[in-house]
Design a protein around this motif. Sequence first.
Motif, PDB file in Angstrom:
ATOM      1  N   GLY A  30       0.817  -1.200   0.000  1.00  0.00           N
ATOM      2  CA  GLY A  30       0.000   0.000   0.000  1.00  0.00           C
ATOM      3  C   GLY A  30       0.852   1.252   0.000  1.00  0.00           C
ATOM      4  O   GLY A  30       2.082   1.202  -0.112  1.00  0.00           O
ATOM      5  N   HIS A  31       0.204   2.396   0.106  1.00  0.00           N
ATOM      6  CA  HIS A  31       0.886   3.692   0.094  1.00  0.00           C
ATOM      7  C   HIS A  31       1.461   3.992   1.474  1.00  0.00           C
ATOM      8  O   HIS A  31       0.727   4.130   2.443  1.00  0.00           O
ATOM      9  CB  HIS A  31      -0.105   4.789  -0.309  1.00  0.00           C
ATOM     10  N   PHE A  32       2.794   4.069   1.547  1.00  0.00           N
ATOM     11  CA  PHE A  32       3.505   4.331   2.802  1.00  0.00           C
ATOM     12  C   PHE A  32       4.233   5.659   2.627  1.00  0.00           C
ATOM     13  O   PHE A  32       5.309   5.708   2.046  1.00  0.00           O
ATOM     14  CB  PHE A  32       4.500   3.197   3.058  1.00  0.00           C
ATOM     15  N   PRO A  33       3.641   6.786   3.107  1.00  0.00           N
ATOM     16  CA  PRO A  33       4.277   8.097   2.919  1.00  0.00           C
ATOM     17  C   PRO A  33       5.707   8.110   3.461  1.00  0.00           C
ATOM     18  O   PRO A  33       5.978   7.560   4.534  1.00  0.00           O
ATOM     19  CB  PRO A  33       3.389   9.043   3.734  1.00  0.00           C
ATOM     20  N   PRO A  34       6.641   8.728   2.726  1.00  0.00           N
ATOM     21  CA  PRO A  34       8.056   8.691   3.110  1.00  0.00           C
ATOM     22  C   PRO A  34       8.349   9.236   4.513  1.00  0.00           C
ATOM     23  O   PRO A  34       9.148   8.652   5.246  1.00  0.00           O
ATOM     24  CB  PRO A  34       8.741   9.548   2.051  1.00  0.00           C
ATOM     25  N   ALA A  35       7.726  10.333   4.894  1.00  0.00           N
ATOM     26  CA  ALA A  35       7.981  10.910   6.221  1.00  0.00           C
ATOM     27  C   ALA A  35       7.486   9.976   7.326  1.00  0.00           C
ATOM     28  O   ALA A  35       8.168   9.777   8.340  1.00  0.00           O
ATOM     29  CB  ALA A  35       7.317  12.276   6.348  1.00  0.00           C
ATOM     30  N   PHE A  36       6.306   9.393   7.131  1.00  0.00           N
ATOM     31  CA  PHE A  36       5.762   8.449   8.105  1.00  0.00           C
ATOM     32  C   PHE A  36       6.645   7.208   8.184  1.00  0.00           C
ATOM     33  O   PHE A  36       6.926   6.704   9.267  1.00  0.00           O
ATOM     34  CB  PHE A  36       4.332   8.084   7.716  1.00  0.00           C
ATOM     35  N   ARG A  37       7.119   6.732   7.044  1.00  0.00           N
ATOM     36  CA  ARG A  37       8.010   5.565   7.003  1.00  0.00           C
ATOM     37  C   ARG A  37       9.284   5.842   7.799  1.00  0.00           C
ATOM     38  O   ARG A  37       9.736   5.012   8.574  1.00  0.00           O
ATOM     39  CB  ARG A  37       8.336   5.222   5.553  1.00  0.00           C
ATOM     40  N   HIS A  38       9.863   7.019   7.581  1.00  0.00           N
ATOM     41  CA  HIS A  38      11.090   7.405   8.290  1.00  0.00           C
ATOM     42  C   HIS A  38      10.857   7.432   9.804  1.00  0.00           C
ATOM     43  O   HIS A  38      11.667   6.910  10.574  1.00  0.00           O
ATOM     44  CB  HIS A  38      11.559   8.771   7.787  1.00  0.00           C
ATOM     45  N   ASN A  39       9.744   8.034  10.229  1.00  0.00           N
ATOM     46  CA  ASN A  39       9.437   8.124  11.662  1.00  0.00           C
ATOM     47  C   ASN A  39       9.187   6.749  12.278  1.00  0.00           C
ATOM     48  O   ASN A  39       9.638   6.470  13.388  1.00  0.00           O
ATOM     49  CB  ASN A  39       8.226   9.022  11.892  1.00  0.00           C
ATOM     50  N   VAL A  40       8.470   5.878  11.560  1.00  0.00           N
ATOM     51  CA  VAL A  40       8.193   4.533  12.079  1.00  0.00           C
ATOM     52  C   VAL A  40       9.482   3.735  12.186  1.00  0.00           C
ATOM     53  O   VAL A  40       9.702   3.027  13.172  1.00  0.00           O
ATOM     54  CB  VAL A  40       7.152   3.825  11.182  1.00  0.00           C
ATOM     55  N   LEU A  41      10.363   3.853  11.189  1.00  0.00           N
ATOM     56  CA  LEU A  41      11.642   3.147  11.260  1.00  0.00           C
ATOM     57  C   LEU A  41      12.498   3.653  12.411  1.00  0.00           C
ATOM     58  O   LEU A  41      13.207   2.873  13.061  1.00  0.00           O
ATOM     59  CB  LEU A  41      12.398   3.279   9.933  1.00  0.00           C
ATOM     60  N   ASP A  42      12.429   4.953  12.693  1.00  0.00           N
ATOM     61  CA  ASP A  42      13.164   5.517  13.828  1.00  0.00           C
ATOM     62  C   ASP A  42      12.630   4.961  15.147  1.00  0.00           C
ATOM     63  O   ASP A  42      13.407   4.594  16.036  1.00  0.00           O
ATOM     64  CB  ASP A  42      13.056   7.049  13.805  1.00  0.00           C
ATOM     65  N   ILE A  43      11.320   4.867  15.276  1.00  0.00           N
ATOM     66  CA  ILE A  43      10.705   4.289  16.476  1.00  0.00           C
ATOM     67  C   ILE A  43      11.106   2.826  16.614  1.00  0.00           C
ATOM     68  O   ILE A  43      11.472   2.360  17.699  1.00  0.00           O
ATOM     69  CB  ILE A  43       9.172   4.440  16.424  1.00  0.00           C
ATOM     70  N   ALA A  44      11.050   2.085  15.512  1.00  0.00           N
ATOM     71  CA  ALA A  44      11.392   0.658  15.538  1.00  0.00           C
ATOM     72  C   ALA A  44      12.872   0.435  15.842  1.00  0.00           C
ATOM     73  O   ALA A  44      13.239  -0.572  16.450  1.00  0.00           O
ATOM     74  CB  ALA A  44      11.030   0.019  14.212  1.00  0.00           C
ATOM     75  N   GLU A  45      13.720   1.376  15.440  1.00  0.00           N
ATOM     76  CA  GLU A  45      15.159   1.253  15.722  1.00  0.00           C
ATOM     77  C   GLU A  45      15.437   1.418  17.216  1.00  0.00           C
ATOM     78  O   GLU A  45      16.250   0.700  17.782  1.00  0.00           O
ATOM     79  CB  GLU A  45      15.920   2.322  14.926  1.00  0.00           C
ATOM     80  N   HIS A  46      14.734   2.340  17.859  1.00  0.00           N
ATOM     81  CA  HIS A  46      14.951   2.582  19.290  1.00  0.00           C
ATOM     82  C   HIS A  46      14.254   1.553  20.166  1.00  0.00           C
ATOM     83  O   HIS A  46      14.745   1.234  21.246  1.00  0.00           O
ATOM     84  CB  HIS A  46      14.478   3.988  19.659  1.00  0.00           C
ATOM     85  N   ASN A  47      13.089   1.066  19.733  1.00  0.00           N
ATOM     86  CA  ASN A  47      12.321   0.058  20.475  1.00  0.00           C
ATOM     87  C   ASN A  47      11.962  -1.079  19.522  1.00  0.00           C
ATOM     88  O   ASN A  47      10.844  -1.112  19.004  1.00  0.00           O
ATOM     89  CB  ASN A  47      11.027   0.653  21.051  1.00  0.00           C
ATOM     90  N   PRO A  48      12.869  -2.010  19.253  1.00  0.00           N
ATOM     91  CA  PRO A  48      12.558  -3.082  18.297  1.00  0.00           C
ATOM     92  C   PRO A  48      11.344  -3.897  18.736  1.00  0.00           C
ATOM     93  O   PRO A  48      11.178  -4.209  19.907  1.00  0.00           O
ATOM     94  CB  PRO A  48      13.815  -3.952  18.308  1.00  0.00           C
ATOM     95  N   PHE A  49      10.494  -4.212  17.778  1.00  0.00           N
ATOM     96  CA  PHE A  49       9.288  -4.990  18.051  1.00  0.00           C
ATOM     97  C   PHE A  49       8.964  -5.849  16.842  1.00  0.00           C
ATOM     98  O   PHE A  49       9.458  -5.624  15.746  1.00  0.00           O
ATOM     99  CB  PHE A  49       8.104  -4.080  18.401  1.00  0.00           C
TER     100      PHE A  49
END
Length: 103
Positions: free
Chosen positions: A37-56
Amino acid sequence: MLYVILIAAIIIFWLVAVDRPVLKVKFEDGKIIREKGHFPPAFRHNVLDIAEHNPFTGELKVYQQRTGTKLSFSKNVPKKVQQRIRNVFPHQGFRSRGAKKSG
């Protein structure tokens, strides 16, 4: 006549029961495994940053509704991570189909 009723029942079942998210992202140990689906670049960047700090490990789905968008998470995504993702979610990037851009 019976076949018309049967076809209508199948169509109604498909519209109600089939899971149709606008965006579906699967995470494993803080990394994106699959996205659809459509994953906006800014949202993708923020989600990856969250996942990097708190892996899940888990799944994120975005549904389009008449009132706007709805975020849905799998049960194994921690509540704290869910809230952080909700905080960075771009509601303007996922406009409802009926909404018109003002310009």
